[in-house]
Design a protein around this motif. Structure first.
Motif, PDB file in Angstrom:
ATOM      1  N   UNK A  95       0.756  -1.329   0.048  1.00  0.00           N
ATOM      2  CA  UNK A  95       0.031   0.043  -0.008  1.00  0.00           C
ATOM      3  C   UNK A  95       0.815   1.344  -0.120  1.00  0.00           C
ATOM      4  N   UNK A  96       0.621   2.194  -0.828  1.00  0.00           N
ATOM      5  CA  UNK A  96       1.408   3.274  -0.995  1.00  0.00           C
ATOM      6  C   UNK A  96       0.433   4.461  -1.092  1.00  0.00           C
ATOM      7  N   UNK A  97       0.620   5.730  -0.491  1.00  0.00           N
ATOM      8  CA  UNK A  97      -0.281   6.632  -0.244  1.00  0.00           C
ATOM      9  C   UNK A  97      -0.435   7.429  -1.703  1.00  0.00           C
ATOM     10  N   UNK A  98      -1.616   7.664  -2.016  1.00  0.00           N
ATOM     11  CA  UNK A  98      -1.904   8.546  -3.515  1.00  0.00           C
ATOM     12  C   UNK A  98      -2.085   9.881  -3.026  1.00  0.00           C
ATOM     13  N   UNK A  99      -1.243  10.606  -3.057  1.00  0.00           N
ATOM     14  CA  UNK A  99      -1.127  12.237  -2.904  1.00  0.00           C
ATOM     15  C   UNK A  99      -1.696  13.174  -3.820  1.00  0.00           C
ATOM     16  N   UNK A 100      -3.082  12.789  -4.187  1.00  0.00           N
ATOM     17  CA  UNK A 100      -3.640  13.706  -5.067  1.00  0.00           C
ATOM     18  C   UNK A 100      -4.691  14.723  -4.330  1.00  0.00           C
ATOM     19  N   UNK A 105      -5.554   8.922   4.664  1.00  0.00           N
ATOM     20  CA  UNK A 105      -5.749   7.945   5.651  1.00  0.00           C
ATOM     21  C   UNK A 105      -6.940   7.062   5.480  1.00  0.00           C
ATOM     22  N   UNK A 106      -7.944   7.819   4.846  1.00  0.00           N
ATOM     23  CA  UNK A 106      -9.153   7.036   4.421  1.00  0.00           C
ATOM     24  C   UNK A 106      -9.104   5.869   3.450  1.00  0.00           C
ATOM     25  N   UNK A 107      -8.145   6.224   2.427  1.00  0.00           N
ATOM     26  CA  UNK A 107      -8.047   5.137   1.365  1.00  0.00           C
ATOM     27  C   UNK A 107      -7.150   4.317   2.159  1.00  0.00           C
ATOM     28  N   UNK A 108      -6.201   4.414   2.856  1.00  0.00           N
ATOM     29  CA  UNK A 108      -5.586   3.459   3.506  1.00  0.00           C
ATOM     30  C   UNK A 108      -6.320   2.543   4.413  1.00  0.00           C
ATOM     31  N   UNK A 109      -7.373   3.059   5.150  1.00  0.00           N
ATOM     32  CA  UNK A 109      -8.194   2.278   6.089  1.00  0.00           C
ATOM     33  C   UNK A 109      -9.094   1.231   5.082  1.00  0.00           C
ATOM     34  N   UNK A 110      -9.305   1.824   3.853  1.00  0.00           N
ATOM     35  CA  UNK A 110     -10.045   0.993   3.118  1.00  0.00           C
ATOM     36  C   UNK A 110      -9.303   0.002   2.254  1.00  0.00           C
ATOM     37  N   UNK A 125      -0.309  -9.566   6.391  1.00  0.00           N
ATOM     38  CA  UNK A 125       0.758  -8.807   6.718  1.00  0.00           C
ATOM     39  C   UNK A 125       0.816  -7.659   5.700  1.00  0.00           C
ATOM     40  N   UNK A 126       1.087  -6.555   5.980  1.00  0.00           N
ATOM     41  CA  UNK A 126       1.616  -5.455   5.092  1.00  0.00           C
ATOM     42  C   UNK A 126       3.003  -5.630   4.479  1.00  0.00           C
ATOM     43  N   UNK A 127       3.044  -6.226   3.535  1.00  0.00           N
ATOM     44  CA  UNK A 127       4.386  -6.555   2.850  1.00  0.00           C
ATOM     45  C   UNK A 127       5.212  -5.367   2.528  1.00  0.00           C
ATOM     46  N   UNK A 128       4.484  -4.195   1.779  1.00  0.00           N
ATOM     47  CA  UNK A 128       5.155  -3.181   1.486  1.00  0.00           C
ATOM     48  C   UNK A 128       4.480  -1.882   1.882  1.00  0.00           C
ATOM     49  N   UNK A 129       5.148  -0.764   1.974  1.00  0.00           N
ATOM     50  CA  UNK A 129       4.608   0.488   2.182  1.00  0.00           C
ATOM     51  C   UNK A 129       6.077   1.170   2.236  1.00  0.00           C
ATOM     52  N   UNK A 130       5.560   2.795   2.155  1.00  0.00           N
ATOM     53  CA  UNK A 130       6.919   3.574   2.075  1.00  0.00           C
ATOM     54  C   UNK A 130       7.190   4.397   3.456  1.00  0.00           C
ATOM     55  N   UNK A 145       6.263  14.455   9.806  1.00  0.00           N
ATOM     56  CA  UNK A 145       6.485  14.149  11.004  1.00  0.00           C
ATOM     57  C   UNK A 145       5.516  13.269  11.648  1.00  0.00           C
ATOM     58  N   UNK A 146       5.774  11.902  12.122  1.00  0.00           N
ATOM     59  CA  UNK A 146       4.640  10.919  12.604  1.00  0.00           C
ATOM     60  C   UNK A 146       3.832  10.428  11.592  1.00  0.00           C
ATOM     61  N   UNK A 147       3.815  10.720  10.632  1.00  0.00           N
ATOM     62  CA  UNK A 147       2.919  10.173   9.523  1.00  0.00           C
ATOM     63  C   UNK A 147       3.255   8.684   9.171  1.00  0.00           C
ATOM     64  N   UNK A 148       4.450   8.372   9.001  1.00  0.00           N
ATOM     65  CA  UNK A 148       4.918   6.830   8.733  1.00  0.00           C
ATOM     66  C   UNK A 148       4.408   6.011   9.928  1.00  0.00           C
ATOM     67  N   UNK A 149       4.527   6.346  10.955  1.00  0.00           N
ATOM     68  CA  UNK A 149       3.966   5.590  12.433  1.00  0.00           C
ATOM     69  C   UNK A 149       2.748   5.502  12.284  1.00  0.00           C
ATOM     70  N   UNK A 150       1.938   6.491  12.067  1.00  0.00           N
ATOM     71  CA  UNK A 150       0.279   6.430  11.909  1.00  0.00           C
ATOM     72  C   UNK A 150       0.017   5.385  10.689  1.00  0.00           C
ATOM     73  N   UNK A 151       0.422   5.689   9.680  1.00  0.00           N
ATOM     74  CA  UNK A 151       0.090   4.786   8.669  1.00  0.00           C
ATOM     75  C   UNK A 151       0.402   3.301   8.775  1.00  0.00           C
TER      76      UNK A 151
END
Length: 493
Positions: A95-100, A105-110, A125-130, A145-151
């Motif tokens: 899962x990679x964030x779509x920054x458009x 965070x809603x797309x991530x939850x979905x 298992x989340x096998x890949x994210x950034x 800052x902090x976004x990676x841990x939240x993700x």
């Protein structure tokens, strides 16, 4: 020939040797053939995976075999993940964030809810994210800052038993040299490295969560094969997008603080008080019977427009629309009336503002004929002016809602509020907007995740006392969640 309707436009085949994969044609290709070819291509890839999996099982017995899914990314929409999920020993996801500009965070939850559902509710298992920015979008901003841990912990909250990264050390050359990594070009004297190390320490404090399961409040029906069929040419409106409808319904449920399971249309739905169907163009008669049984036995169903229209071969069900869903919805549709570009329709309640707000729809409208359903909102203008726009059908011990136009944001919320009332799902008004609250439970206990995606400190009510695992604090009554932070409480009892 019968399945593909080849009598139309003189496409009849005299033998299997005459059949080719879909190719360029003077006009639109046969849609049923294209749909079957999509199934064939997916099944062929899956057959290859299974062959490789079986070799590895023989050579390395006892070691799980998987492959990385991408349940949220449109470039992998040619895969039927319901079928693939049954073939892996462990379901994983990238899962990679779509920054458009969307609420990422809603797309991530979905994506996390969808992956958990493909796993049948079991831990995945989340096998890949950034760790930070990616390199393949038009603009690739760094994570705050902090976004990676939240993700990472948002995926864990929704069922993942870990959070892995691509990549370990940032490449110096090649196509992905600007894709972030655990060890960035800046080295270990960097914010990314310090945040990754901090996350690793936090995961050690959360080890008791492993093996527990996420608790869902409602379900959403989703079928990749129906999605494939909807994307073929010459539909009533090229603006209709099944994935857009799924995103809209999911966002509305997310904002009600409902954790969502995704379900195949033929799955057992009896455990859910509310089931939403954002776009199920292809639906079998068996699906219709399944949904009717669900409602008759006390469930609340919400169905969006252009659902139940065709069978598995993309042939329109006999009789009026909505085909397989006529009985459960208690209505028929005389004809579709998609709107022109930018067009809108007004929806009003029979009793005026005292009964409900005026709503605005766009993109689509139907000419609806009630066959037992009651009108909750009707069209005030457009081709179907005076006709039902949103209906509610009492059937057995439950209710089935139908939304015949595209509603978004607060307009969709107004209908889902009424449906949640039917489902006896109380509003969670004590939870702040964009503060995500999810539970995991199992033999190890019950864990509550509170993830604050806002820039303000928040308070989250608790059912009882517990211990916040990241700080070690004992909590009672309300949990303080600082701006941008994550808190995980192991509830007592």
């Amino acid at each position: 020939n019968e399945a593909w309707g080849t009598a139309f436009w003189g496409q009849r085949y005299r033998g299997l040797d005459e059949i080719d994969p879909p190719r360029a044609t003077p006009t639109v290709a046969n849609p049923a053939q294209r749909l079957d070819y999509a199934r064939f291509a997916d099944a062929t890839m899956r057959e290859n995976f299974c062959s490789e999996r079986d070799i590895l099982h023989r050579l390395a017995p006892g070691i799980p075999v998987t492959t990385n899914f991408m349940t949220a990314l449109s470039q992998c929409d040619s895969v039927d993940y319901w079928a693939w999920g049954r073939e892996t020993d462990l379901v994983t996801n990238d899962h990679y964030l779509i920054t458009d500009g969307r609420r990422t965070h809603v797309n991530l939850a979905m994506a996390a809810d969808l992956t958990r559902s493909v796993a049948g509710g079991a831990p995945w298992l989340l096998l890949e994210h950034s760790t930070s920015g990616v390199n393949w979008q038009p603009r690739n901003p760094a994570k705050r800052p902090g976004e990676m841990a939240r993700n990472s912990l948002a995926h864990v909250a929704r069922g993942s038993d870990g959070a892995m990264f691509f990549q370990w050390r940032q490449s110096r050359s090649g196509a992905e040299k600007f894709h972030s990594a655990m060890v960035p070009h800046a080295g270990t004297d960097s914010r990314v490295w310090r945040e990754v190390s901090g996350l690793g320490a936090d995961l050690g404090l959360l080890s008791g969560i492993r093996g527990t399961r996420t608790v869902a409040d409602a379900a959403m029906l989703w079928d990749w094969q129906s999605w494939w069929a909807q994307k073929l040419e010459w539909r009533p409106s090229e603006d209709h997008d099944a994935r857009e409808r799924a995103d809209a319904f999911y966002a509305s449920m997310y904002d009600r603080h409902l954790t969502v399971d995704f379900a195949h249309p033929d799955a057992d739905l009896s455990g859910y008080p509310l089931v939403v169907v954002p776009a199920l163009y292809l639906a079998t008669e068996g699906t219709g019977r399944n949904l009717r049984s669900y409602v008759e036995n006390g469930g609340t169903l919400v169905v969006s427009y252009f659902s139940g229209i065709v069978d598995t071969q993309d042939a329109v069900h006999p009789g009026p629309y909505p085909g397989a869903l006529r009985d459960v919805l208690g209505l028929t549709i005389e004809e579709f009336s998609p709107l022109g570009e930018g067009g809108t329709v007004r929806l009003i309640t029979p009793g005026g503002a005292a009964e409900g707000p005026e709503l605005t729809g766009d993109l689509w409208s139907d000419v609806v004929i009630p066959r037992g359903a009651e009108t909750v909102w009707s069209y005030a203008d457009g081709v179907p002016a005076g006709r039902p726009a949103v209906t509610r059908h009492r059937l057995g011990r439950g209710t089935a809602w139908y939304i015949s136009t595209r509603l978004s944001g607060p307009h969709l919320d107004a209908v889902l509020d009424r449906a949640c009332d039917d489902a006896r799902i109380a509003p969670r008004t004590g939870l702040p907007h964009d503060v995500e609250v999810v539970r995991r439970t199992g033999d190890n206990g019950t864990y509550l995740f509170a993830i604050n995606h806002t820039g303000d400190d928040a308070k989250v009510p608790l059912d009882g006392p517990g211990t916040e695992l990241l700080t070690g604090e004992h909590t009672v009554g309300r949990l303080a969640v600082p701006a941008g932070a994550v808190r995980v409480v192991r509830l007592d009892g």
